[in-house]
Design an enzyme around this catalytic site. Structure first.
Site, PDB file in Angstrom:
ATOM      1  N   ASN A  10       0.879  -1.166   0.000  1.00  0.00           N
ATOM      2  CA  ASN A  10       0.000   0.000   0.000  1.00  0.00           C
ATOM      3  C   ASN A  10       0.917   1.216   0.000  1.00  0.00           C
ATOM      4  O   ASN A  10       1.483   1.563   1.026  1.00  0.00           O
ATOM      5  CB  ASN A  10      -0.890  -0.030   1.252  1.00  0.00           C
ATOM      6  N   LYS A  12       0.244   4.264  -0.348  1.00  0.00           N
ATOM      7  CA  LYS A  12      -0.340   5.487   0.234  1.00  0.00           C
ATOM      8  C   LYS A  12      -0.037   6.692  -0.665  1.00  0.00           C
ATOM      9  O   LYS A  12       0.018   6.536  -1.870  1.00  0.00           O
ATOM     10  CB  LYS A  12       0.153   5.669   1.670  1.00  0.00           C
ATOM     11  N   HIS A  95      -9.614   1.527   4.126  1.00  0.00           N
ATOM     12  CA  HIS A  95      -8.385   1.676   4.924  1.00  0.00           C
ATOM     13  C   HIS A  95      -8.674   2.633   6.078  1.00  0.00           C
ATOM     14  O   HIS A  95      -9.427   3.595   5.929  1.00  0.00           O
ATOM     15  CB  HIS A  95      -7.250   2.216   4.045  1.00  0.00           C
ATOM     16  N   GLU A  97      -7.065   4.983   7.281  1.00  0.00           N
ATOM     17  CA  GLU A  97      -6.784   6.401   6.993  1.00  0.00           C
ATOM     18  C   GLU A  97      -7.954   7.040   6.253  1.00  0.00           C
ATOM     19  O   GLU A  97      -8.276   8.205   6.463  1.00  0.00           O
ATOM     20  CB  GLU A  97      -5.472   6.512   6.195  1.00  0.00           C
ATOM     21  N   GLU A 167      -6.083  -4.721  10.075  1.00  0.00           N
ATOM     22  CA  GLU A 167      -5.032  -3.758  10.388  1.00  0.00           C
ATOM     23  C   GLU A 167      -5.369  -3.000  11.667  1.00  0.00           C
ATOM     24  O   GLU A 167      -6.136  -2.031  11.632  1.00  0.00           O
ATOM     25  CB  GLU A 167      -4.887  -2.745   9.244  1.00  0.00           C
ATOM     26  N   GLY A 173       2.115   2.131  10.700  1.00  0.00           N
ATOM     27  CA  GLY A 173       3.127   3.170  10.570  1.00  0.00           C
ATOM     28  C   GLY A 173       3.794   3.538  11.882  1.00  0.00           C
ATOM     29  O   GLY A 173       4.505   4.533  11.970  1.00  0.00           O
ATOM     30  N   SER A 213       2.881  -2.340  10.259  1.00  0.00           N
ATOM     31  CA  SER A 213       4.324  -2.488  10.523  1.00  0.00           C
ATOM     32  C   SER A 213       4.881  -3.869  10.162  1.00  0.00           C
ATOM     33  O   SER A 213       5.765  -4.378  10.830  1.00  0.00           O
ATOM     34  CB  SER A 213       4.641  -2.122  11.977  1.00  0.00           C
ATOM     35  N   GLY A 234       2.595  -1.197   4.253  1.00  0.00           N
ATOM     36  CA  GLY A 234       2.743   0.228   3.925  1.00  0.00           C
ATOM     37  C   GLY A 234       4.199   0.586   3.734  1.00  0.00           C
ATOM     38  O   GLY A 234       4.778   0.358   2.670  1.00  0.00           O
TER      39      GLY A 234
HETATM   40  P1  PGA Z   1       2.507   0.127   7.613  1.00  0.00           P
HETATM   41  O1  PGA Z   1       1.076   0.418   6.925  1.00  0.00           O
HETATM   42  O2  PGA Z   1       3.008  -1.164   7.049  1.00  0.00           O
HETATM   43  O3  PGA Z   1       3.359   1.306   7.227  1.00  0.00           O
HETATM   44  O4  PGA Z   1       2.268   0.048   9.081  1.00  0.00           O
HETATM   45  C1  PGA Z   1       0.173  -0.615   6.686  1.00  0.00           C
HETATM   46  C2  PGA Z   1      -1.081  -0.053   6.049  1.00  0.00           C
HETATM   47  O5  PGA Z   1      -1.522   1.031   6.430  1.00  0.00           O
HETATM   48  O6  PGA Z   1      -1.663  -0.693   5.162  1.00  0.00           O
END
Ligand code: PGA
Length: 248
Positions: A10, A12, A95, A97, A167, A173, A213, A234
Protein backbone atom coordinates in the site's frame (compact mmCIF):
# COMPACT_ATOMS: atom_id res chain seq x y z
CA UNK A 1 -7.35 -26.48 -0.91
CA UNK A 2 -4.67 -24.39 0.70
CA UNK A 3 -5.13 -20.68 0.33
CA UNK A 4 -2.50 -18.90 -1.75
CA UNK A 5 -0.70 -16.14 0.13
CA UNK A 6 -1.14 -12.58 -1.05
CA UNK A 7 1.26 -9.76 -0.25
CA UNK A 8 0.08 -6.29 -1.22
CA UNK A 9 2.00 -3.05 -0.99
CA UNK A 10 0.00 0.00 0.00
CA UNK A 11 2.02 2.90 -1.31
CA UNK A 12 -0.34 5.49 0.23
CA UNK A 13 0.44 9.06 -0.94
CA UNK A 14 3.99 8.31 -2.02
CA UNK A 15 5.82 8.13 -5.36
CA UNK A 16 5.43 10.51 -8.27
CA UNK A 17 4.80 8.74 -11.60
CA UNK A 18 8.49 8.75 -12.53
CA UNK A 19 9.56 7.60 -9.06
CA UNK A 20 6.92 4.86 -9.26
CA UNK A 21 8.33 3.42 -12.48
CA UNK A 22 11.83 3.48 -11.01
CA UNK A 23 10.67 1.63 -7.88
CA UNK A 24 8.89 -1.03 -9.94
CA UNK A 25 12.09 -1.65 -11.91
CA UNK A 26 14.19 -1.84 -8.73
CA UNK A 27 11.83 -4.28 -7.03
CA UNK A 28 11.24 -6.49 -10.09
CA UNK A 29 13.98 -9.09 -9.40
CA UNK A 30 13.28 -9.02 -5.65
CA UNK A 31 9.54 -9.76 -5.75
CA UNK A 32 9.56 -12.57 -8.30
CA UNK A 33 7.58 -15.50 -6.86
CA UNK A 34 5.67 -18.50 -8.18
CA UNK A 35 3.88 -19.16 -4.93
CA UNK A 36 2.70 -15.78 -3.63
CA UNK A 37 0.36 -13.26 -5.26
CA UNK A 38 2.02 -9.83 -5.33
CA UNK A 39 0.06 -6.58 -5.68
CA UNK A 40 1.11 -2.93 -5.75
CA UNK A 41 -1.70 -0.64 -4.64
CA UNK A 42 -0.61 2.75 -5.93
CA UNK A 43 -1.83 6.36 -6.07
CA UNK A 44 -4.33 6.98 -8.87
CA UNK A 45 -1.92 9.04 -10.94
CA UNK A 46 0.64 6.22 -10.87
CA UNK A 47 -1.75 3.51 -12.07
CA UNK A 48 -1.23 3.89 -15.82
CA UNK A 49 2.60 3.98 -15.75
CA UNK A 50 2.78 1.21 -13.12
CA UNK A 51 0.47 -1.09 -15.10
CA UNK A 52 2.83 -0.58 -18.04
CA UNK A 53 5.95 -1.10 -15.89
CA UNK A 54 4.78 -4.42 -14.34
CA UNK A 55 3.86 -5.97 -17.72
CA UNK A 56 5.40 -9.39 -18.10
CA UNK A 57 6.05 -9.71 -14.36
CA UNK A 58 4.18 -11.51 -11.58
CA UNK A 59 2.90 -8.25 -10.08
CA UNK A 60 -0.74 -7.12 -10.28
CA UNK A 61 -1.81 -3.52 -9.75
CA UNK A 62 -4.38 -2.26 -7.28
CA UNK A 63 -5.94 1.10 -6.50
CA UNK A 64 -6.03 2.60 -3.01
CA UNK A 65 -9.62 3.79 -3.26
CA UNK A 66 -12.49 4.34 -5.72
CA UNK A 67 -15.98 5.83 -5.82
CA UNK A 68 -19.18 3.76 -6.07
CA UNK A 69 -20.74 5.53 -9.06
CA UNK A 70 -19.67 4.65 -12.61
CA UNK A 71 -19.40 8.24 -13.84
CA UNK A 72 -20.88 11.70 -13.50
CA UNK A 73 -20.54 14.90 -11.52
CA UNK A 74 -18.24 13.70 -8.70
CA UNK A 75 -15.29 16.03 -9.03
CA UNK A 76 -12.02 14.43 -8.04
CA UNK A 77 -13.30 10.87 -7.82
CA UNK A 78 -12.28 7.78 -9.80
CA UNK A 79 -14.69 5.02 -10.79
CA UNK A 80 -14.40 1.24 -10.88
CA UNK A 81 -14.79 1.04 -14.70
CA UNK A 82 -11.95 3.56 -15.06
CA UNK A 83 -9.72 1.35 -12.90
CA UNK A 84 -10.66 -1.80 -14.81
CA UNK A 85 -10.00 -0.14 -18.16
CA UNK A 86 -6.57 0.95 -16.92
CA UNK A 87 -5.66 -2.66 -16.03
CA UNK A 88 -6.28 -2.59 -12.28
CA UNK A 89 -7.24 -5.90 -10.59
CA UNK A 90 -7.56 -5.02 -6.89
CA UNK A 91 -8.84 -2.09 -4.85
CA UNK A 92 -8.20 -1.29 -1.20
CA UNK A 93 -11.46 -0.25 0.45
CA UNK A 94 -11.99 1.08 3.94
CA UNK A 95 -8.39 1.68 4.92
CA UNK A 96 -8.35 3.22 8.40
CA UNK A 97 -6.78 6.40 6.99
CA UNK A 98 -9.79 6.81 4.70
CA UNK A 99 -12.22 5.99 7.48
CA UNK A 100 -10.52 8.45 9.82
CA UNK A 101 -9.28 11.40 7.70
CA UNK A 102 -11.92 11.22 4.96
CA UNK A 103 -14.85 10.11 7.11
CA UNK A 104 -15.70 7.01 5.08
CA UNK A 105 -18.31 4.98 6.95
CA UNK A 106 -19.59 1.44 6.57
CA UNK A 107 -22.69 2.50 4.60
CA UNK A 108 -20.46 4.12 1.97
CA UNK A 109 -18.01 1.21 2.06
CA UNK A 110 -20.76 -1.31 1.47
CA UNK A 111 -21.66 0.57 -1.74
CA UNK A 112 -18.02 0.57 -2.78
CA UNK A 113 -17.61 -3.17 -2.12
CA UNK A 114 -20.72 -3.89 -4.22
CA UNK A 115 -19.45 -1.74 -7.06
CA UNK A 116 -15.99 -3.29 -6.99
CA UNK A 117 -17.49 -6.76 -7.49
CA UNK A 118 -19.90 -5.52 -10.16
CA UNK A 119 -16.94 -4.11 -12.10
CA UNK A 120 -14.81 -7.23 -11.68
CA UNK A 121 -12.31 -5.83 -9.18
CA UNK A 122 -11.15 -7.80 -6.13
CA UNK A 123 -11.64 -5.73 -2.98
CA UNK A 124 -9.04 -5.69 -0.24
CA UNK A 125 -11.40 -4.68 2.54
CA UNK A 126 -9.69 -3.24 5.61
CA UNK A 127 -10.87 -3.44 9.19
CA UNK A 128 -9.23 -2.80 12.52
CA UNK A 129 -9.57 -1.41 16.00
CA UNK A 130 -8.09 1.64 17.71
CA UNK A 131 -5.86 1.31 20.77
CA UNK A 132 -8.74 2.55 22.95
CA UNK A 133 -11.03 -0.17 21.59
CA UNK A 134 -8.40 -2.85 22.19
CA UNK A 135 -7.90 -1.65 25.76
CA UNK A 136 -11.67 -1.64 26.33
CA UNK A 137 -11.84 -5.26 25.18
CA UNK A 138 -14.19 -4.65 22.24
CA UNK A 139 -11.79 -5.48 19.39
CA UNK A 140 -13.58 -8.47 17.93
CA UNK A 141 -17.06 -6.96 18.42
CA UNK A 142 -15.97 -3.86 16.54
CA UNK A 143 -14.39 -5.81 13.70
CA UNK A 144 -17.40 -8.08 13.34
CA UNK A 145 -19.58 -4.97 13.05
CA UNK A 146 -17.33 -3.55 10.33
CA UNK A 147 -17.28 -6.82 8.36
CA UNK A 148 -21.01 -7.44 8.69
CA UNK A 149 -21.88 -3.89 7.65
CA UNK A 150 -19.45 -3.72 4.74
CA UNK A 151 -20.61 -7.06 3.33
CA UNK A 152 -24.38 -6.52 3.35
CA UNK A 153 -25.76 -7.97 0.11
CA UNK A 154 -22.46 -9.57 -0.94
CA UNK A 155 -22.77 -13.23 -2.00
CA UNK A 156 -20.81 -16.19 -0.62
CA UNK A 157 -19.11 -16.66 -3.97
CA UNK A 158 -17.96 -13.04 -3.96
CA UNK A 159 -16.69 -13.20 -0.38
CA UNK A 160 -14.80 -16.41 -1.18
CA UNK A 161 -12.84 -14.51 -3.85
CA UNK A 162 -12.05 -11.36 -1.89
CA UNK A 163 -9.32 -10.26 0.49
CA UNK A 164 -9.88 -8.91 4.00
CA UNK A 165 -7.05 -7.03 5.68
CA UNK A 166 -6.94 -6.89 9.45
CA UNK A 167 -5.03 -3.76 10.39
CA UNK A 168 -5.01 -2.66 14.02
CA UNK A 169 -4.89 1.13 13.75
CA UNK A 170 -2.32 1.39 16.53
CA UNK A 171 0.10 -0.78 14.56
CA UNK A 172 -0.03 1.21 11.31
CA UNK A 173 3.13 3.17 10.57
CA UNK A 174 4.11 3.06 14.24
CA UNK A 175 6.67 0.26 14.16
CA UNK A 176 4.42 -1.46 16.75
CA UNK A 177 3.43 -4.75 15.16
CA UNK A 178 0.63 -6.69 16.79
CA UNK A 179 2.03 -9.81 18.40
CA UNK A 180 1.69 -12.91 16.29
CA UNK A 181 -0.90 -14.19 18.78
CA UNK A 182 -2.95 -10.97 18.61
CA UNK A 183 -2.88 -10.96 14.79
CA UNK A 184 -3.80 -14.64 14.52
CA UNK A 185 -6.58 -14.32 17.10
CA UNK A 186 -8.35 -11.54 15.21
CA UNK A 187 -7.82 -13.09 11.77
CA UNK A 188 -9.35 -16.31 13.14
CA UNK A 189 -12.23 -14.26 14.56
CA UNK A 190 -12.83 -12.71 11.13
CA UNK A 191 -12.90 -16.18 9.55
CA UNK A 192 -15.39 -17.36 12.19
CA UNK A 193 -17.56 -14.33 11.46
CA UNK A 194 -17.55 -15.19 7.73
CA UNK A 195 -18.44 -18.81 8.58
CA UNK A 196 -21.44 -17.59 10.60
CA UNK A 197 -22.55 -15.13 7.93
CA UNK A 198 -22.05 -17.57 5.04
CA UNK A 199 -20.69 -21.10 5.47
CA UNK A 200 -17.51 -23.02 6.27
CA UNK A 201 -16.39 -23.28 2.66
CA UNK A 202 -16.59 -19.50 2.15
CA UNK A 203 -14.65 -18.93 5.38
CA UNK A 204 -11.98 -21.40 4.27
CA UNK A 205 -11.62 -19.67 0.94
CA UNK A 206 -11.50 -15.95 1.85
CA UNK A 207 -7.96 -14.63 2.19
CA UNK A 208 -7.21 -12.63 5.32
CA UNK A 209 -4.13 -10.43 5.51
CA UNK A 210 -2.49 -8.84 8.50
CA UNK A 211 -1.30 -5.24 8.14
CA UNK A 212 0.52 -2.86 10.47
CA UNK A 213 4.32 -2.49 10.52
CA UNK A 214 4.94 -5.70 8.57
CA UNK A 215 8.60 -5.93 7.53
CA UNK A 216 11.18 -8.40 6.28
CA UNK A 217 11.99 -9.47 9.83
CA UNK A 218 8.49 -10.25 11.12
CA UNK A 219 6.68 -11.44 7.97
CA UNK A 220 7.66 -15.12 8.21
CA UNK A 221 6.27 -15.58 11.70
CA UNK A 222 3.06 -13.68 10.95
CA UNK A 223 2.42 -15.47 7.67
CA UNK A 224 3.00 -18.87 9.28
CA UNK A 225 -0.16 -18.45 11.35
CA UNK A 226 -3.04 -20.66 10.22
CA UNK A 227 -5.46 -17.78 9.56
CA UNK A 228 -3.02 -15.19 8.16
CA UNK A 229 -2.80 -15.40 4.38
CA UNK A 230 -0.27 -12.66 3.73
CA UNK A 231 0.08 -8.98 4.45
CA UNK A 232 -0.93 -5.46 3.52
CA UNK A 233 2.31 -3.54 3.72
CA UNK A 234 2.74 0.23 3.92
CA UNK A 235 6.18 1.66 4.70
CA UNK A 236 8.16 -1.46 3.83
CA UNK A 237 6.52 -1.74 0.39
CA UNK A 238 8.55 1.24 -0.83
CA UNK A 239 11.91 -0.42 -0.23
CA UNK A 240 13.90 -3.53 -1.06
CA UNK A 241 12.54 -4.98 2.19
CA UNK A 242 9.32 -5.69 0.28
CA UNK A 243 11.17 -8.44 -1.59
CA UNK A 244 12.03 -10.07 1.74
CA UNK A 245 8.37 -9.96 2.75
CA UNK A 246 7.22 -11.55 -0.52
CA UNK A 247 9.87 -14.26 -0.21
CA UNK A 248 9.37 -14.67 3.52
P1 PGA B 1 2.51 0.13 7.61
O1 PGA B 1 1.08 0.42 6.92
O2 PGA B 1 3.01 -1.16 7.05
O3 PGA B 1 3.36 1.31 7.23
O4 PGA B 1 2.27 0.05 9.08
C1 PGA B 1 0.17 -0.61 6.69
C2 PGA B 1 -1.08 -0.05 6.05
O5 PGA B 1 -1.52 1.03 6.43
O6 PGA B 1 -1.66 -0.69 5.16
Amino acid sequence: MARRKIVAGNWKMNMTPSEAVKLVEELKPLVASDTVDVVYCVPAIDIVPVVEAVKGSNVAVGAENMYFEDKGAYTGEISAPMLVDAGVKYVILGHSERRDYFKEDDVLLNKKVKKAFEAGLTPILCCGESLEQREMGVTIDWIRLQIKSDLVGITAEQVASMVIAYEPIWAIGTGKTATTEQAQEVCKGIRECIAEMYDAATAESVRIQYGGSVNGANAAELFAQPDIDGGLVGGASLKADFGKIVNY
